[in-house]
Design an enzyme around this catalytic site. Structure first.
Site, short mmCIF file in Angstrom:
data_model
loop_
_atom_site.label_atom_id
_atom_site.label_comp_id
_atom_site.label_asym_id
_atom_site.label_seq_id
_atom_site.Cartn_x
_atom_site.Cartn_y
_atom_site.Cartn_z
N CYS A 1 -5.77 -10.79 -9.72
CA CYS A 1 -5.89 -10.60 -8.48
C CYS A 1 -7.10 -9.55 -8.46
CB CYS A 1 -4.98 -9.87 -7.98
SG CYS A 1 -3.53 -10.96 -7.66
N ALA B 1 -10.22 -9.04 -6.62
CA ALA B 1 -10.96 -8.35 -5.65
C ALA B 1 -10.54 -7.06 -5.16
CB ALA B 1 -11.21 -9.20 -4.28
N CYS C 1 -0.50 0.10 -6.34
CA CYS C 1 -0.96 1.44 -6.03
C CYS C 1 0.23 1.65 -4.74
CB CYS C 1 -2.37 1.29 -5.24
SG CYS C 1 -2.44 0.10 -4.07
N ASP D 1 -2.72 -6.98 -10.98
CA ASP D 1 -2.67 -6.04 -10.07
C ASP D 1 -2.41 -6.68 -8.85
OD1 ASP D 1 -3.12 -3.24 -8.89
OD2 ASP D 1 -5.31 -3.94 -8.49
C1 SAM Z 1 -4.34 -4.80 -4.86
S1 SAM Z 1 -5.30 -5.71 -4.59
C2 SAM Z 1 -6.43 -5.96 -6.13
C3 SAM Z 1 -7.39 -4.98 -6.38
C4 SAM Z 1 -8.19 -5.34 -7.60
N1 SAM Z 1 -7.59 -5.44 -8.89
C5 SAM Z 1 -9.31 -4.05 -8.09
O1 SAM Z 1 -8.99 -3.29 -8.83
O2 SAM Z 1 -10.16 -4.19 -7.26
C6 SAM Z 1 -4.90 -7.45 -4.49
C7 SAM Z 1 -5.51 -8.66 -4.10
O3 SAM Z 1 -4.77 -9.90 -4.53
C8 SAM Z 1 -5.32 -10.74 -3.61
N2 SAM Z 1 -4.45 -11.79 -3.38
C9 SAM Z 1 -3.42 -11.77 -2.45
N3 SAM Z 1 -2.58 -13.06 -2.57
C10 SAM Z 1 -3.21 -13.71 -3.74
C11 SAM Z 1 -2.66 -14.97 -4.41
N4 SAM Z 1 -1.67 -15.73 -3.84
N5 SAM Z 1 -3.52 -15.11 -5.29
C12 SAM Z 1 -4.51 -14.50 -5.96
N6 SAM Z 1 -4.79 -13.50 -5.28
C13 SAM Z 1 -4.02 -12.96 -4.04
C14 SAM Z 1 -5.96 -10.17 -2.45
O4 SAM Z 1 -6.92 -10.98 -1.71
C15 SAM Z 1 -6.21 -8.70 -2.90
O5 SAM Z 1 -7.71 -8.79 -2.96
#
Ligand code: SAM
Length: 524
Positions: free
Chosen positions: A299, A301, A446, A397
């Protein structure tokens, strides 16, 4: 369970020093005709209360005193942010060690983080010397007329939270504006805090879109005063026309903390992160010995941890994934900008990422050697699954209740919070399938919600016998809580960053956001 003392609430500074600025402009005589449907709140009367069902949920884990401390965290105390030096990395090439800053918070390696004071002052914005529209803090009795007569903007809640953390204002966060706004003029900045689903019409999605770009008299909702900013766009309509870029740079904040301008920060060299956010990549990288690792950031973004692990990967390949294609396009751009050649971006649902087919390393290798299907973004959008046992290192994450982020101007509902740990188990299952025997998984959130942290850790140890919990390897933070079934030994292996202890305020970790990290090895 011992209950630490409740920190004394600090009185927040609620007015800007106006000694050098002339009086506010006289009220516009026509303004009384148009009364905006706005309820202005001052920042210190705006107290975020935990919803009763969230309080109840947390009471399974924490004493009342501790819950009050958690609630206290949402007051607008600034969190400590660090600047991480970006270490560009090209596939197969081990980058030289980054310059060693004078950073004393060990055992995070000195090469990993740089504290804010070490950033050359050129990176910090100094307030403009000329004041085109001197704008002292409005008193709340005159707020309505000030909103109508002075250059003013209203930003959305997410943007308002970022502003209180010291951020600059990007155009998409601006909801409404008023007054004679031109580049270089100063504006009052207010944040929309209308509760989602409440009377306000600005919270996310459709409603936000409908309201975006309106003049302040037509804006409906609850707002709080954030501070004064300097306009960066040429004309008012640019706020709403431009989908990226800085709209307003903050000059002074109502909390009294210093706004940062990242405009002048060379983001190819520096990346701004909360201190605990550095722990997962650093922890994972401890077991990367050469350029043959295959790393997955499930994950990814907005890409903070991706860029960190890519820099620490010793030239190994990193797969960055996020379900949101739009977000991954931005991650891809960030990687390019920071000079990473060893990151391949994909966009797929991580809860369904592992295919049934057996591992063929050649499949991944050939994928990596392909030119990205979309030359503009370099984003693999057709790839939806990856073979099992593909990766030597995985960073997980996942989405979480984010209760650790502060300041927060809205707290999620307790019922919503409960869903997260269930959702996270789906990610965990895929991560374990995708990990090679002998590989390392680093799990982080977080939030301070134990169910999403120690609870998920205990779930992994119970369900996946091949997974062994190992020490995170970073001495920051605290041991895990005892209520989720971890042994004392295991609680010492994980790292928990939670509310801000008054006595720990000077400690970078103590004054950081809430966070959790656990590291596992998959036994052969
Ligand atoms: C906590 S943020 C990640 C932050 C990132 N690791 C960083 O340090 O910049 C969680 C991310 O999970 C993504 N997300 C949510 N559901 C998801 C899924 N089923 N598969 C992949 N990504 C997912 C969201 O779009 C979001 O960007």
């Amino acid at each position: 369970m011992s209950s630490p003392p409740v920190p004394t609430a600090k009185k927040l500074k609620t007015s800007i020093n106006t000694s050098s600025t002339p009086s506010p402009p006289p009220p516009n005589p026509t303004s009384s005709k148009t009364v905006p449907k706005i309820t202005p709140h001052s920042i210190d009367t705006y107290v975020v209360n935990l919803p009763s069902n969230l309080r109840q949920h947390l009471s399974n884990h924490f004493s009342d005193v501790e819950i009050n401390r958690i609630q206290g965290c949402y007051k607008l105390a600034p969190t400590r942010t660090v600047f991480r030096q970006v270490t560009p990395c090209v596939t197969g090439q081990v980058p030289p060690s980054p310059a060693t800053p004078d950073f004393t918070l060990l055992p995070v390696p000195e090469s990993a983080v740089t504290a804010l004071p070490q950033i050359p002052s050129v990176y910090l914005t100094s307030p403009p010397t000329t004041s085109t529209t001197p704008t002292p803090c409005p008193s709340f009795s005159t707020a309505s007329s000030s909103l109508l007569t002075s250059p003013t903007i209203i930003v959305d809640r997410i943007c308002a939270e970022a502003v209180l953390r010291g951020s600059t204002i990007f155009n998409p966060g601006i909801l409404a504006s008023n007054g004679d706004i031109v580049k270089g003029c100063e504006v009052y900045v207010w944040g929309d805090v209308t509760e989602p689903g409440g009377a306000g019409k600005t919270e996310g999605g459709k409603d936000k879109k409908n309201n975006r770009g309106c003049k302040i008299p037509h804006f409906q909702g609850d707002i709080i005063y954030l501070g004064i900013g300097c306009v960066e766009v040429s004309k008012q309509s640019d706020f709403f026309r431009l989908s990226t870029g800085t709209g307003v740079t903050m000059i002074s904040l109502v909390t009294g903390s210093t706004p940062m301008s990242l405009n002048e920060l060379d983001t190819t060299k520096w990346f701004c992160q909360n201190l605990p956010s550095l722990v997962p990549a650093y922890s994972l990288s401890q077991s990367i010995t050469d350029s043959n690792a295959l790393i997955l950031d499930m994950c990814s973004a907005p890409g903070g941890k991706t860029s960190h692990i890519a820099g620490l990967s010793k030239g190994s390949l990193v797969f960055a994934n996020d379900r949101s294609k739009k977000k991954m396009i931005r991650v891809r751009k960030l990687m390019k900008k920071q000079g990473f050649d060893n990151v391949k971006c994909i966009s797929a649902d991580a809860t369904k990422l592992c295919s049934e087919t057996e591992n063929t390393n050649t499949e991944i290798k050939s994928l990596l050697s392909q030119h990205p299907p979309n030359p503009t973004t370099g984003l693999h959008t057709t790839l939806k699954t990856l073979p099992p046992s593909s990766f030597t290192h995985i960073l997980l994450d996942p989405p979480c209740s984010a209760l650790g982020l502060r300041p927060r101007l809205h707290i999620p509902d307790g019922d919503d919070v409960k869903q997260y740990s269930v959702y996270q188990r789906g990610f965990v299952d895929q991560a374990i399938k995708l990990l090679k025997p002998g590989g390392t998984l680093c799990y982080s959130t977080c939030t301070y919600n134990p169910e999403e942290n120690e609870g998920v850790t205990a779930f992994i140890l119970k369900k996946y016998k091949e997974m062994e919990l190992v020490d995170v390897g970073v001495g920051l933070g605290k041991m895990g809580v005892e209520w989720e079934g971890l042994t004392e030994e295991d609680r010492r292996k994980v790292r928990r960053f939670d509310w801000c202890d008054e006595e720990e305020r000077e400690d970078m970790a103590g004054s950081s956001i809430g966070f959790f990290v656990a590291r596992f090895v998959k036994n052969k």
